[in-house]
Write an enzyme that holds these catalytic residues in place. Sequence first.
Site, short mmCIF file in Angstrom:
data_model
loop_
_atom_site.label_atom_id
_atom_site.label_comp_id
_atom_site.label_asym_id
_atom_site.label_seq_id
_atom_site.Cartn_x
_atom_site.Cartn_y
_atom_site.Cartn_z
N LYS A 113 0.82 -1.21 0.00
CA LYS A 113 0.00 0.00 0.00
C LYS A 113 0.86 1.26 0.00
CE LYS A 113 -4.05 -2.10 2.15
NZ LYS A 113 -5.00 -2.10 3.29
N LYS A 198 -7.50 -10.36 -5.89
CA LYS A 198 -8.57 -10.53 -4.93
C LYS A 198 -9.63 -9.43 -5.11
CE LYS A 198 -9.21 -11.29 0.04
NZ LYS A 198 -8.54 -11.29 1.37
N LYS A 201 -12.52 -3.67 -2.11
CA LYS A 201 -13.20 -2.39 -2.08
C LYS A 201 -12.31 -1.27 -2.59
CE LYS A 201 -14.53 -2.87 2.31
NZ LYS A 201 -15.17 -2.59 3.61
#
Length: 335
Positions: A113, A198, A201
């Site tokens: 991230k 995967k 969101k």
Amino acid sequence: MTKQRVLSGVQPTGNLHLGNYLGAIRNWVAGQSQYDNFFCVVDLHAITVPHNPETLAADTYTIAALYLACGIDLQYSTIFVQSHISAHSELTWLLNCITPLNWLEDMIQFKEKAVKQGQNVSMGLLDYPVLMAADIVLYDADKVPVGEDQKQHIELTRDIVDRLNHQFGKGKAVLKSPAPLIQTDGARVMSLTDGTKKMSKSDPSDMSRINLLDSPDVIQTKIKKCKTDPVKGLVFGDPDRPECNNLLTLYMLMSGKSKEAVAAECADMGWGQFKPMLTEATIAHLKPIQDKYHEIMAEPGYLESILKEGREKAGAIAHQTLLRVKKALGYSLPL
């Protein structure tokens, strides 16, 4: 015999999707009678990445309502909001002060991230695993339902617990060390636009996921446009056909059929025949969840009362754990 305790939660960032439901919440529901469950909406985690303050509170209530709509039973489970209990933040600070920095810098999810956020990466993102550790140990959780990609966070939690117990426990355990509770079937639901990634969101494309509150028309459009391959005949487990495996798995889980039955049914099918079947099964599976959700949201006082009861019950347990840690660390405690 006292039941073992389970702790888990979902961030209120956007709508819940099939990955959240099939990989986590459906498994919580299936096993909830075996455990003493604490399910929180982890809104403190939601601000470790850029978020919309205009929707955070509403999204928090949506997640709590979806817990109930998906089948979380208050006879076995406590539902609460993470930020409603200040012990989460306070224990995080105490655990920060005994956690080596290099442990956090080595976390795989932080590295991934941080690359995306560049110079805007926050201290909160680095510290996310310590907050997660605090979430878990506050409730003396025996097990934490996680996917394979979250196992490292549980391992870190265990390392932090071991370190605190060793340094400050005086031969006794101050905190309980949790174990991961991993479901294999349906634990990794993949994106509709890329079968190697995967369902998430955080994906900028809403077409990559089916949200639990998507209308039948939206579900039909997403499945109609999802990525497939040109091969006729649908099979599980072919590494060269990740989208095929993902869509068959979704159909298996949405229809409730066995893997063997789905493999036999779809062996000679093309996508034109299969996609309407997947669409129908998905709409039918989600309808009772959507109906229950709208029923709950039509009575806001009901949801607020559940979260108030959850805050009181979870808060009492968390407060006792926090006092235990503060006493071990040498703090003077209020009389």
